[in-house]
Design a protein around this motif. Structure first.
Motif, short mmCIF file in Angstrom:
data_model
loop_
_atom_site.label_atom_id
_atom_site.label_comp_id
_atom_site.label_asym_id
_atom_site.label_seq_id
_atom_site.Cartn_x
_atom_site.Cartn_y
_atom_site.Cartn_z
N GLU A 18 0.84 -1.19 0.00
CA GLU A 18 0.00 0.00 0.00
C GLU A 18 0.88 1.24 0.00
OE1 GLU A 18 -4.04 1.56 2.22
OE2 GLU A 18 -3.00 -0.23 2.89
N PRO A 19 0.48 2.29 -0.75
CA PRO A 19 1.29 3.51 -0.80
C PRO A 19 1.52 4.09 0.59
CG PRO A 19 -0.44 3.55 -2.46
CD PRO A 19 -0.70 2.35 -1.60
N LEU A 20 2.69 4.67 0.77
CA LEU A 20 3.05 5.21 2.08
C LEU A 20 2.22 6.42 2.46
CD1 LEU A 20 6.94 4.91 1.95
CD2 LEU A 20 5.32 3.41 3.12
N ASP A 21 1.59 7.08 1.47
CA ASP A 21 0.81 8.27 1.82
C ASP A 21 -0.54 7.91 2.42
OD1 ASP A 21 -0.17 7.17 -0.47
OD2 ASP A 21 -0.52 9.07 -1.51
N ASN A 22 -0.92 6.63 2.40
CA ASN A 22 -2.19 6.21 2.98
C ASN A 22 -2.03 5.63 4.38
OD1 ASN A 22 -3.63 6.99 0.74
ND2 ASN A 22 -3.50 4.99 -0.24
N VAL A 23 -0.89 5.04 4.66
CA VAL A 23 -0.68 4.41 5.96
C VAL A 23 0.66 4.88 6.53
CG1 VAL A 23 -0.41 2.24 7.18
CG2 VAL A 23 -2.00 2.38 5.27
N THR A 24 0.65 5.30 7.76
CA THR A 24 1.90 5.70 8.40
C THR A 24 2.62 4.47 8.91
OG1 THR A 24 0.74 5.98 10.50
CG2 THR A 24 0.95 7.92 9.11
N ASP A 25 3.93 4.56 9.02
CA ASP A 25 4.71 3.42 9.46
C ASP A 25 4.94 3.41 10.96
OD1 ASP A 25 7.98 4.75 8.48
OD2 ASP A 25 6.29 5.60 9.57
N HIS A 26 4.29 4.31 11.68
CA HIS A 26 4.43 4.32 13.13
C HIS A 26 3.18 4.94 13.74
CE1 HIS A 26 5.59 8.40 11.98
NE2 HIS A 26 5.27 8.77 13.20
N ILE A 27 2.95 4.62 14.99
CA ILE A 27 1.82 5.19 15.69
C ILE A 27 2.18 6.59 16.17
CG2 ILE A 27 0.33 4.96 17.72
CD1 ILE A 27 0.60 1.97 17.49
N LEU A 28 1.32 7.53 15.86
CA LEU A 28 1.58 8.91 16.22
C LEU A 28 1.59 9.05 17.74
CD1 LEU A 28 1.85 11.72 14.85
CD2 LEU A 28 -0.59 12.01 15.27
N GLU A 29 2.66 9.65 18.26
CA GLU A 29 2.77 9.85 19.70
C GLU A 29 1.95 11.06 20.13
OE1 GLU A 29 6.79 10.08 20.88
OE2 GLU A 29 7.30 8.04 20.24
N ARG A 30 1.32 10.91 21.26
CA ARG A 30 0.48 11.99 21.77
C ARG A 30 1.34 13.02 22.49
NH1 ARG A 30 -2.12 14.36 25.85
NH2 ARG A 30 -4.36 14.78 25.68
N PRO A 31 1.26 14.30 22.09
CA PRO A 31 1.98 15.34 22.82
C PRO A 31 1.32 15.60 24.17
CG PRO A 31 0.65 16.30 21.08
CD PRO A 31 0.56 14.82 20.91
N ILE A 91 -7.15 4.17 15.27
CA ILE A 91 -7.26 4.47 13.84
C ILE A 91 -6.78 5.89 13.57
CG2 ILE A 91 -8.91 4.85 11.97
CD1 ILE A 91 -10.54 2.52 13.11
N PHE A 92 -7.16 6.84 14.43
CA PHE A 92 -6.72 8.22 14.25
C PHE A 92 -5.19 8.31 14.23
CE2 PHE A 92 -10.75 10.37 16.18
CZ PHE A 92 -11.42 10.09 15.01
N ARG A 93 -4.54 7.57 15.10
CA ARG A 93 -3.09 7.68 15.23
C ARG A 93 -2.33 6.87 14.18
NH1 ARG A 93 -2.31 7.46 21.87
NH2 ARG A 93 -3.89 9.04 22.33
N LYS A 94 -2.94 5.79 13.71
CA LYS A 94 -2.25 4.92 12.77
C LYS A 94 -2.43 5.35 11.32
CE LYS A 94 0.12 1.22 11.73
NZ LYS A 94 1.55 1.11 12.07
N SER A 95 -3.63 5.83 10.98
CA SER A 95 -3.92 6.18 9.59
C SER A 95 -3.74 7.67 9.36
CB SER A 95 -5.35 5.76 9.23
OG SER A 95 -5.69 6.19 7.93
N SER A 96 -3.15 8.01 8.23
CA SER A 96 -2.98 9.42 7.89
C SER A 96 -4.25 10.02 7.30
CB SER A 96 -1.83 9.58 6.89
OG SER A 96 -2.12 8.88 5.69
#
Length: 207
Positions: A18-31, A91-96
């Motif tokens: 799957e293209p990299l612009d659709n799925v991030t390769d890491h879980i977004l860290e919460r500030p 889903i919010f953190r994993k998907s762009s």
């Protein structure tokens, strides 16, 4: 993919990435600090009002959702709300581009039927959550024109596969499960959900 080699077929597995612009390769860290919006949902599927908190951050000049919290004073729903909170936040953190969650939630239909609210037929409690999330997406500007088109197409397909039931009179004779007594004695009448169980008397009207 098939190749002919010495009159024999050689099978090679072709993997789809799957293209990299659709799925991030890491879980977004919460500030430590995020922006958030709080919405109050009054639903005919649950007794008490539900408060939905949606958090977002600004990344690369664009707002994106990062978490959701669903709360109510109805303790019997805590486990269900906790599951929704964890899954949607993941889903919010994993998907762009988590707009697809709107279609998934909207396609869920309550087996006891839905009800009309503000001129719209509501299929389930989950579709109401989808409406809140969609409003949030629009307000923070994370839905582009392509997302709008996809959402509209998905809505039309859903309406074709699950047509809205015809209502011939102002009184809906179909009964739903009452959130107070858990009996199938709840009906929509003159814009209000009313339980006809004489031992219950639950009633809720749109305000």
């Amino acid at each position: 993919m098939y190749k002919i080699k010495e009159n024999k077929f050689e099978i090679k597995e072709v993997k789809y990435e799957e293209p990299l612009d659709n799925v991030t390769d890491h879980i977004l860290e919460r500030p430590d600090v995020v922006n958030a919006k709080v919405y109050r949902l009054r639903s005919g599927f649950v007794r008490h009002s539900v408060y939905i908190t949606l958090g977002y951050i600004t990344q690369n000049g664009k707002n994106r959702p990062i978490e959701i919290f669903i709360n109510s004073k109805d303790l019997t729903k805590n486990a269900e709300y906790a599951v929704l909170t964890r899954l949607i936040s993941a889903i919010f953190r994993k998907s762009s581009n988590p707009v697809f969650i709107l279609e998934e939630l909207s396609s869920i239909h309550d087996p006891n039927g839905g009800y009309h609210k503000n001129g719209k037929y509501i299929h389930s409690f989950y579709s109401e959550i989808a409406d809140v999330i969609e409003q949030f997406f629009r307000e923070i500007g994370c839905m582009d024109e392509e997302d709008e088109d996809d959402k509209m197409i998905a809505r039309h397909v859903n309406e074709m596969l699950n047509p809205e039931p015809e209502v011939k009179t102002d009184v809906n004779t179909e009964f739903f499960i009452c959130p107070e007594c858990n009996q199938k004695t709840l009906k929509m009448e003159n814009g209000c959900l009313t339980c006809v169980n004489p031992e219950c008397g639950y009633s809720k009207c749109d305000e």
